[in-house]
Motif scaffolding. Sequence first.
Motif, PDB file in Angstrom:
ATOM      1  N   ALA A 278       0.807  -1.181  -0.078  1.00  0.00           N
ATOM      2  CA  ALA A 278       0.077   0.101   0.129  1.00  0.00           C
ATOM      3  C   ALA A 278       0.747   1.204   0.087  1.00  0.00           C
ATOM      4  CB  ALA A 278      -0.929  -0.066   1.119  1.00  0.00           C
ATOM      5  N   SER A 279       2.068   1.254   0.676  1.00  0.00           N
ATOM      6  CA  SER A 279       2.855   2.216   0.674  1.00  0.00           C
ATOM      7  C   SER A 279       3.521   2.798  -0.662  1.00  0.00           C
ATOM      8  CB  SER A 279       4.007   1.907   1.529  1.00  0.00           C
ATOM      9  OG  SER A 279       4.754   0.953   1.263  1.00  0.00           O
ATOM     10  N   PHE A 280       3.473   1.791  -1.554  1.00  0.00           N
ATOM     11  CA  PHE A 280       3.679   2.342  -2.917  1.00  0.00           C
ATOM     12  C   PHE A 280       2.914   3.371  -3.548  1.00  0.00           C
ATOM     13  CE2 PHE A 280       4.085   1.754  -7.495  1.00  0.00           C
ATOM     14  CZ  PHE A 280       5.323   1.686  -7.921  1.00  0.00           C
ATOM     15  N   PHE A 281       1.547   3.209  -3.016  1.00  0.00           N
ATOM     16  CA  PHE A 281       0.492   4.056  -3.855  1.00  0.00           C
ATOM     17  C   PHE A 281       0.171   4.991  -3.139  1.00  0.00           C
ATOM     18  CE2 PHE A 281       0.122  -0.533  -5.296  1.00  0.00           C
ATOM     19  CZ  PHE A 281       0.053  -0.232  -6.518  1.00  0.00           C
ATOM     20  N   ALA A 282       0.782   5.088  -1.798  1.00  0.00           N
ATOM     21  CA  ALA A 282       0.401   6.433  -0.866  1.00  0.00           C
ATOM     22  C   ALA A 282       0.655   7.514  -1.275  1.00  0.00           C
ATOM     23  CB  ALA A 282       0.774   5.929   0.630  1.00  0.00           C
ATOM     24  N   HIS A 283       0.353   8.662  -0.523  1.00  0.00           N
ATOM     25  CA  HIS A 283       0.956  10.096  -0.848  1.00  0.00           C
ATOM     26  C   HIS A 283       1.444  10.638   0.181  1.00  0.00           C
ATOM     27  CE1 HIS A 283      -1.351   9.879  -4.929  1.00  0.00           C
ATOM     28  NE2 HIS A 283      -2.292   9.425  -4.038  1.00  0.00           N
ATOM     29  N   GLY A 284       2.345  11.681   0.042  1.00  0.00           N
ATOM     30  CA  GLY A 284       2.913  12.271   1.326  1.00  0.00           C
ATOM     31  C   GLY A 284       3.944  11.566   1.783  1.00  0.00           C
ATOM     32  N   GLU A 286       3.377   9.033   3.688  1.00  0.00           N
ATOM     33  CA  GLU A 286       3.608   7.586   3.896  1.00  0.00           C
ATOM     34  C   GLU A 286       3.987   6.930   2.704  1.00  0.00           C
ATOM     35  OE1 GLU A 286       1.946   6.104   6.744  1.00  0.00           O
ATOM     36  OE2 GLU A 286       1.955   8.094   7.464  1.00  0.00           O
ATOM     37  N   ARG A 287       4.397   7.439   1.579  1.00  0.00           N
ATOM     38  CA  ARG A 287       4.700   7.227   0.366  1.00  0.00           C
ATOM     39  C   ARG A 287       6.068   6.181   0.367  1.00  0.00           C
ATOM     40  NH1 ARG A 287       3.921   6.104  -4.869  1.00  0.00           N
ATOM     41  NH2 ARG A 287       5.370   6.227  -6.478  1.00  0.00           N
ATOM     42  N   LEU A 288       6.376   5.177   0.113  1.00  0.00           N
ATOM     43  CA  LEU A 288       7.644   4.395  -0.263  1.00  0.00           C
ATOM     44  C   LEU A 288       7.717   3.907  -1.613  1.00  0.00           C
ATOM     45  CD1 LEU A 288       8.241   2.660   3.227  1.00  0.00           C
ATOM     46  CD2 LEU A 288       9.248   5.070   2.736  1.00  0.00           C
ATOM     47  N   THR A 289       8.932   4.204  -2.415  1.00  0.00           N
ATOM     48  CA  THR A 289       8.773   3.583  -3.780  1.00  0.00           C
ATOM     49  C   THR A 289       9.592   2.355  -3.573  1.00  0.00           C
ATOM     50  OG1 THR A 289       8.829   5.821  -4.670  1.00  0.00           O
ATOM     51  CG2 THR A 289       9.471   4.036  -6.031  1.00  0.00           C
ATOM     52  N   VAL A 290       8.987   1.450  -2.992  1.00  0.00           N
ATOM     53  CA  VAL A 290       9.541   0.106  -3.053  1.00  0.00           C
ATOM     54  C   VAL A 290       8.505  -0.806  -3.591  1.00  0.00           C
ATOM     55  CG1 VAL A 290      10.088  -1.778  -1.408  1.00  0.00           C
ATOM     56  CG2 VAL A 290      10.860   0.594  -0.780  1.00  0.00           C
ATOM     57  N   SER A 291       9.098  -1.499  -4.642  1.00  0.00           N
ATOM     58  CA  SER A 291       8.333  -2.581  -5.390  1.00  0.00           C
ATOM     59  C   SER A 291       9.070  -3.623  -5.518  1.00  0.00           C
ATOM     60  CB  SER A 291       7.978  -1.998  -7.010  1.00  0.00           C
ATOM     61  OG  SER A 291       7.353  -2.908  -7.612  1.00  0.00           O
TER      62      SER A 291
END
Length: 349
Positions: A278-284, A286-291
């Motif tokens: 979910a953090s990949f799609f979060a904003h602000g 909360e976002r973490l670009t981990v896939s």
Amino acid sequence: MSWDERVISAKELSTYFDAGPSDLRALALALIEHQREHWPQLAEGYAALETIETKRVPVEESEVVIQHNPKRIRSTAASVDKSSVAERACFLCADNLPEEEKGIAYGDDLIVLCNPFPVLDRHLSIVHREHIEQKIDGNVGTLLDLAHDFGPEFFSLYNGPQCGASAPDHLHFQVCSRALLPIEEHLFDDEPKLAEDCTYCEETARNSFELFTLGGCGRSVVVFRGGNRSELVRWVNEVLHELGQTTDRAEPLVNIVCVYDTRLWTVYLFPRAKHRPASFFAHGDERLTVSPGAIDMAGVVVVPERVHFDKIGSEQITRIFAEVSLNREIVNDLIDGICSLPEAGEPVW
């Protein structure tokens, strides 16, 4: 440009060989040196790899390496839904590769190419000559062969089309240096950490084959170990078949890593619940670009964004692993069921 035009012969690479036989390992190392000299994008990729930052964080009883690798943003953030894939040209087809990109043949169907955005040293892509879909069905043996033929300095990997493969429309594998493979550190730290309540196949162990789940690392891992190729292929396929019963997808979500030592393969299969957290799609904040793909699940977690690298730690990566991994109780029960079959100790098929 066709594949035949892109393939470099051993004779052409001879000036790049170290002393010793021209086996697949030597050819691959020579290819990397050739391409670094003749393909600027690859040279830039390796220069960037030398400057990446890493940090180790604990996840339960294990450690993972967090890697800040800005060059991986294209792969990490790739749109892999069917419509996006259909609208873009396949970047693994011969006609669409950079002019300077060359490779070596592996059998009749595969080409070994250098990955211009390496996560690890000696990062290679093994690409099918034909534009056929990414799938593990019928290809487990190829994954084992790659680990065997490249030798113990390397590991091979497979990313499922819906959990890590940035080209889900083109069959490919990857091979990397084995120098950094944290999941192995965890497995061989004193004794194998078998998951609680998981039946260990003692009968198969006596026949030089082991199948167990690995605990204490924050994600579900099924480990296969043995020296008989056909037996390993059958057991891996049996587990894939059973995992397939838990989903309506064409292929269960999996990442697979394979290593080979003298007369012995070890296969790490990571059953997945989803591709991205979910953090990949979060904003602000909360976002973490981990896939996560296979390399991430094996313990080298790629984070392209600097701000995300700075804030990600044990709590965040533990949560990500738990979210994207298939529930460990489900996996343990599945392996228990396989190991308790009357035929346990013989290839299950």
